[in-house]
Scaffold this motif. Structure first.
Motif, mmCIF file in Angstrom:
data_model
loop_
_atom_site.group_PDB
_atom_site.id
_atom_site.type_symbol
_atom_site.label_atom_id
_atom_site.label_comp_id
_atom_site.label_asym_id
_atom_site.label_seq_id
_atom_site.Cartn_x
_atom_site.Cartn_y
_atom_site.Cartn_z
ATOM 1 N N ARG A 148 0.829 -1.192 0.000
ATOM 2 C CA ARG A 148 0.000 0.000 0.000
ATOM 3 C C ARG A 148 0.844 1.213 0.000
ATOM 4 N NH1 ARG A 148 -4.277 -0.634 4.746
ATOM 5 N NH2 ARG A 148 -4.053 -2.901 4.820
ATOM 6 N N LEU A 149 2.032 1.227 0.575
ATOM 7 C CA LEU A 149 2.898 2.392 0.646
ATOM 8 C C LEU A 149 3.462 2.736 -0.717
ATOM 9 C CD1 LEU A 149 4.213 4.495 2.419
ATOM 10 C CD2 LEU A 149 6.087 2.909 2.867
ATOM 11 N N VAL A 150 3.756 1.796 -1.517
ATOM 12 C CA VAL A 150 4.356 2.058 -2.835
ATOM 13 C C VAL A 150 3.388 2.799 -3.729
ATOM 14 C CG1 VAL A 150 5.218 0.965 -4.944
ATOM 15 C CG2 VAL A 150 5.983 0.148 -2.728
ATOM 16 N N PRO A 151 2.159 2.347 -3.826
ATOM 17 C CA PRO A 151 1.226 3.137 -4.660
ATOM 18 C C PRO A 151 1.035 4.524 -4.119
ATOM 19 C CG PRO A 151 0.389 0.930 -4.333
ATOM 20 C CD PRO A 151 1.612 1.022 -3.465
ATOM 21 N N LEU A 152 1.033 4.581 -2.753
ATOM 22 C CA LEU A 152 0.868 5.913 -2.181
ATOM 23 C C LEU A 152 2.025 6.797 -2.560
ATOM 24 C CD1 LEU A 152 -0.730 7.801 -0.384
ATOM 25 C CD2 LEU A 152 0.473 6.846 1.594
ATOM 26 N N LEU A 153 3.201 6.265 -2.489
ATOM 27 C CA LEU A 153 4.375 7.052 -2.854
ATOM 28 C C LEU A 153 4.341 7.425 -4.329
ATOM 29 C CD1 LEU A 153 7.207 5.136 -0.844
ATOM 30 C CD2 LEU A 153 6.192 7.360 -0.346
ATOM 31 N N ILE A 154 3.910 6.397 -5.101
ATOM 32 C CA ILE A 154 3.822 6.693 -6.540
ATOM 33 C C ILE A 154 2.804 7.774 -6.766
ATOM 34 C CG2 ILE A 154 3.170 5.748 -8.787
ATOM 35 C CD1 ILE A 154 4.361 3.028 -7.845
ATOM 36 N N GLY A 155 1.708 7.672 -6.052
ATOM 37 C CA GLY A 155 0.655 8.717 -6.193
ATOM 38 C C GLY A 155 1.155 10.061 -5.766
ATOM 39 N N LEU A 156 1.898 10.025 -4.670
ATOM 40 C CA LEU A 156 2.451 11.302 -4.205
ATOM 41 C C LEU A 156 3.436 11.879 -5.231
ATOM 42 C CD1 LEU A 156 2.969 10.505 -0.387
ATOM 43 C CD2 LEU A 156 1.219 12.005 -1.426
ATOM 44 N N LEU A 157 4.282 10.971 -5.755
ATOM 45 C CA LEU A 157 5.241 11.435 -6.755
ATOM 46 C C LEU A 157 4.524 11.985 -7.981
ATOM 47 C CD1 LEU A 157 8.005 8.603 -6.596
ATOM 48 C CD2 LEU A 157 8.182 10.978 -5.813
ATOM 49 N N LEU A 158 3.495 11.194 -8.380
ATOM 50 C CA LEU A 158 2.744 11.698 -9.543
ATOM 51 C C LEU A 158 2.060 13.020 -9.235
ATOM 52 C CD1 LEU A 158 1.123 8.309 -10.840
ATOM 53 C CD2 LEU A 158 2.951 9.685 -11.902
ATOM 54 N N ALA A 159 1.557 13.101 -8.033
ATOM 55 C CA ALA A 159 0.899 14.379 -7.659
ATOM 56 C C ALA A 159 1.919 15.502 -7.642
ATOM 57 C CB ALA A 159 0.209 14.249 -6.294
ATOM 58 N N ALA A 160 3.114 15.180 -7.059
ATOM 59 C CA ALA A 160 4.159 16.214 -7.028
ATOM 60 C C ALA A 160 4.595 16.574 -8.443
ATOM 61 C CB ALA A 160 5.348 15.720 -6.183
ATOM 62 N N TRP A 161 4.697 15.561 -9.243
ATOM 63 C CA TRP A 161 5.099 15.838 -10.636
ATOM 64 C C TRP A 161 4.047 16.659 -11.328
ATOM 65 C CZ3 TRP A 161 3.210 14.313 -15.420
ATOM 66 C CH2 TRP A 161 4.028 14.579 -16.491
ATOM 67 N N MET A 162 2.809 16.257 -11.071
ATOM 68 C CA MET A 162 1.709 16.979 -11.671
ATOM 69 C C MET A 162 1.732 18.442 -11.204
ATOM 70 S SD MET A 162 -0.248 15.217 -13.758
ATOM 71 C CE MET A 162 -1.820 16.002 -13.621
ATOM 72 N N MET A 163 1.967 18.649 -9.967
ATOM 73 C CA MET A 163 2.011 20.009 -9.433
ATOM 74 C C MET A 163 3.195 20.764 -10.019
ATOM 75 S SD MET A 163 0.977 19.407 -5.417
ATOM 76 C CE MET A 163 1.184 21.109 -5.076
ATOM 77 N N ALA A 164 4.338 20.075 -10.117
ATOM 78 C CA ALA A 164 5.519 20.726 -10.713
ATOM 79 C C ALA A 164 5.264 21.055 -12.174
ATOM 80 C CB ALA A 164 6.753 19.846 -10.574
ATOM 81 N N ALA A 165 4.603 20.140 -12.863
ATOM 82 C CA ALA A 165 4.312 20.392 -14.290
ATOM 83 C C ALA A 165 3.350 21.542 -14.420
ATOM 84 C CB ALA A 165 3.754 19.123 -14.920
#
Length: 784
Positions: A5-22
């Motif tokens: 469960r932590l990995v998807p969360l991290l991936i989601g967070l990364l994607l969210a961070a990437w999305m925010m950075a983009a």
């Protein structure tokens, strides 16, 4: 599980961070793009503003490269902007070589010293005016020490400025010319402030008021025009300014000590003030007065003429008619009060019967009215019903009027008839003259002669009736002359009278012994008159008189020689008698008794008187013969005259007379023969003593007179005796006197006056006698 469960969360967070950075990157990029677009639009707008601005930048780098707008290339006449500053001069277009060198040097100096510069130039082949303002460029614009030059196009401003300069120069020249014209104007001119006080005056004004300078006249407020009707010139000027219209008046003022009439004009110039000028119309006024006086004198003169004169103006109205005209045309006085027109005057003259009879009078009147439009004078002869003959002259005048002259020639025609009678009378008179008369025409033909002419020259009347030529007449005359060749002399006299218009004469001897005297006289009609007179008898009488005159001259010469010789012969025994009497008086012959001494004194007195008479007779005879010797010396007039008067003191005392000797002015010495002048003056004093009565006064006065640059000594001897008339005075100077009966002339016993006159004239002087019966006699001697 937790890791799963932590990995998807991290991936989601990364994607969210990437999305925010983009998203942030996209937003940032979009913001930057907007800013860039805004900056680009601003840069374009600024560039466009620079392109449209009247000033264009020219950036010159340190290596000589330039950056500029294509518009600047158009201003310089180039196809495009070159890379280097030196390429701005293409030889035919661009900047002139001298201006490019000046710009290059200025840019170099600015790049090195940061000193700004300014200059003005005009491209080749262009009328554009460019102003350059250069300074060191900001490092943000060009960090390499470039120079920024701003180029301004001030062609319109320069054209306007040039036009304004030209207009200002022209206006200044016009103003200078106007001021010079006003200053040089011969009439006084001035300018007043709105309050009426003088501000400017010209030199004519200064001269008119007698001022020293224009500033002094303005400062003192000296007025040229005097007060008129209580108004000063300043008040009149203010009135013109208030009315807003010029005021013109004619006044009298004093200029250079003379009263002159002036036409003064005050011209309001709005709020600036009032200008004025004065025109001297004294000459015009004088001319107007002279014209009026001339017209009155002319009309007064026309009234004195015998011919009638009438003057009409351009409107064909009668303006003047002299008295003869009124009499000729029988004009009533009422006609001249209401001056009629020309046609009405002819109507009035027709009613009075003073115009010729005409079948169509209106047409005749219109014909005469055409005289006004005629360019030359017309002359007509009018025959009136009462037999009067009028000569009418119509003379158009330059002002469109007419002068009508009417002359009554009735008397002249009557005189013409009388002249014919006189010609016949003249012919009869010629035939009755004792002189020979002949009249020759200028062509030499005989026109008129009398019967005496034919008789004196021995000519046939039938020959003269042919009116022969002068040469044919001379051929007929020549055989009757003592010398036939002298006939041409008569022809020369006739030619001189007819052709040369000169009077000549001569004498000619005829073969029968007669002597004729002839003369040629020019006649007013161009002919010549030959008058011949038989002087045979007078020639014989003249010859006899000449012989008698020669005998008289010889007798007078013999008398003169006799008197001179006898005077010398008488002097010798008289001298002996005087000498022996003096010896007896001295006691050489013994003592004399008292009565003997009286006798001897009487002898000496008589000897002295006889000696004076002999000297006078000798001087008179020598003077008449022109042989009088003069021993001249310098004589002081006053002592000389005093000595002559003192010699007669005893006679004056014995006669009971008083003598008054006077002298006026300083008398210069004269040159003359003392003895003979004393004798002449003594005779005048003796005559005055003889003519005076006891108790009367004799005046002797000396003076001087200047005439023609010469000074004359005058000696006046005046008595209060009985006097003489003019005839007796003339005779006395010649040693003559009227007889007791007053009908003849006889020789006077005394020689004093003739001798005195001859002695004075021998010295170059003159002796004049002035006398009136009952007022005494004055003898005036003038000596040079």
């Amino acid at each position: 599980m937790d890791q799963d469960r932590l990995v998807p969360l991290l991936i989601g967070l990364l994607l969210a961070a990437w999305m925010m950075a983009a998203a942030w990157a996209v937003l940032t990029a979009r913001s930057r793009q907007k800013r860039a677009e805004n900056q680009l639009r601003s840069a374009r707008r600024l560039g466009r503003m620079v392109e449209e601005s009247p000033a264009l930048p020219l950036l010159v780098r340190s290596d000589g490269r330039i950056e500029a707008s294509p518009r600047l290339a158009q201003w310089l006449g180039l196809d495009g902007v070159p890379q280097f500053l030196s390429e701005l001069d293409t030889g035919e277009r661009g900047l002139p070589t001298a201006k490019l060198e000046e710009l290059t040097e200025a840019v170099r100096r600015t790049q090195k010293t940061a000193a700004p510069f300014r200059m003005v130039l005009t491209p080749r082949g262009s009328s554009r005016s460019l102003a350059l303002r250069g300074h060191l460029a900001d490092p943000q614009i060009s960090p390499g020490g470039a120079a920024l030059v701003w180029v301004f196009d001030f062609s319109d401003s320069e054209t306007e400025l040039t036009r304004l300069r030209d207009e200002a120069s022209r206006a200044k020249g016009d103003f200078t010319a106007l001021v010079s014209l006003i200053e040089a104007a011969p009439m006084p001119m001035w300018f007043r402030r709105p309050d009426g006080e003088l501000q400017l005056v010209n030199s004519a004004y200064v001269a008119a008021v007698g001022g020293d300078s224009a500033q002094g006249v303005v400062a003192s407020g000296t007025e040229l025009i005097e007060n008129v009707d209580g108004l000063t010139p300043a008040q009149v000027a203010r009135a013109a300014s208030d009315k807003g219209a010029p005021i013109q008046r004619i006044v009298s003022t004093t200029i250079n000590g003379q009263r002159r009439a002036m036409r003064v004009s005050d011209l309001p110039l709005g709020e600036d003030g009032v200008a004025g000028y004065a025109v001297d119309i004294e000459d015009l006024e004088e001319m107007s007065r002279s014209f009026r006086a001339f017209r009155e004198a002319q009309r007064g003169l026309l009234d004195q003429l015998s011919a009638g004169v009438a003057q009409f103006d351009a409107r064909k109205r009668l303006t003047f008619a002299n008295q003869p005209f009124q009499r000729l045309f029988k004009l009533p006085a009422s006609t001249l009060q209401d001056l009629p027109a020309f046609e009405r005057l002819l109507d009035a003259a027709r009613d009075a019967g003073r115009v010729p009879e005409a079948r169509d009078f209106p047409a005749w009147r219109r014909e005469k009215a055409a005289w006004f439009a005629s360019g030359e004078a017309s002359e007509e002869a009018w025959t009136l019903a009462d037999g009067t003959h009028l000569r009418i002259v119509a003379q158009p005048v330059p002002d469109g009027g007419l002068m009508l002259i009417a002359e009554d020639r009735t008397e002249q025609l009557r005189l013409s008839a009388v002249r014919d009678t006189l010609l016949r009378t003249r012919t009869a008179t010629f035939d009755s003259l004792f002189e020979s008369i002949a009249v020759f025409a200028p062509d030499g033909r005989l026109q008129i002669w009398n019967r005496r002419f034919a008789a004196d020259w021995g000519l046939d009347s039938d020959f003269l009736d042919t009116h022969p030529h002068m040469q044919d007449l001379l051929k007929k005359i020549a055989p009757h002359l003592q010398r036939p060749a002298e006939a041409e002399t008569v022809g020369g006299v006739v030619r001189s009278a007819t052709l040369d218009r000169m009077q000549k004469g001569g004498r000619i001897a005829l073969a029968d012994g007669r002597m004729l005297e002839f003369a040629g006289v020019p006649l007013p009609d161009g002919n010549g008159l030959l008058a011949v007179l038989d002087i045979t008898d007078s020639q014989k009488a003249e010859a006899a008189l000449r012989e008698s005159n020669a005998a008289l001259i010889e007798a007078d010469a013999i008398k003169t020689r006799f008197l001179a010789k006898m005077s010398y012969e008488l002097r010798t025994p008289l001298t002996s008698i005087g000498g022996f009497a003096e010896l007896l008086e001295a006691g050489v012959g013994g003592d004399l008794s008292e009565s003997g001494r009286d006798y001897v004194g009487a002898i000496l007195t008589s000897v002295e008187q006889l000696g004076d008479h002999i000297d006078s007779l000798l001087d008179l005879s020598q003077s008449e013969a022109g042989l009088l010797p003069l021993k001249k010396e310098e004589i002081d007039p006053m002592p000389f005259v005093r000595s002559v008067v003192e010699e007669r003191a005893s006679r004056l005392q014995k006669a009971g007379l008083e003598l008054d000797l006077q002298a006026s002015g300083l008398l210069r010495p004269i040159s003359g023969d003392r003895k003979r002048l004393a004798r002449a003056l003594g005779h005048l004093v003796d005559n005055a003593i003889a003519a005076s009565r006891r108790g009367e006064r004799i005046r002797v006065q000396l003076g001087r007179r200047k005439s023609g640059g010469e000074e004359w000594l005058q000696i006046l001897v005046q008595d209060q005796g009985a006097g003489m008339d003019s005839r007796s005075v003339a005779l006395a100077l010649d040693g003559m006197k009227a007889s007791a009966d007053g009908k003849s002339v006889e020789r006077s016993q005394g020689l004093g006056l003739p001798l005195a006159r001859q002695l004075v004239e021998a010295h170059g002087g003159a002796l004049r006698l002035v006398s009136e019966p009952g007022k005494g006699t004055s003898a005036l001697v003038e000596l040079p």
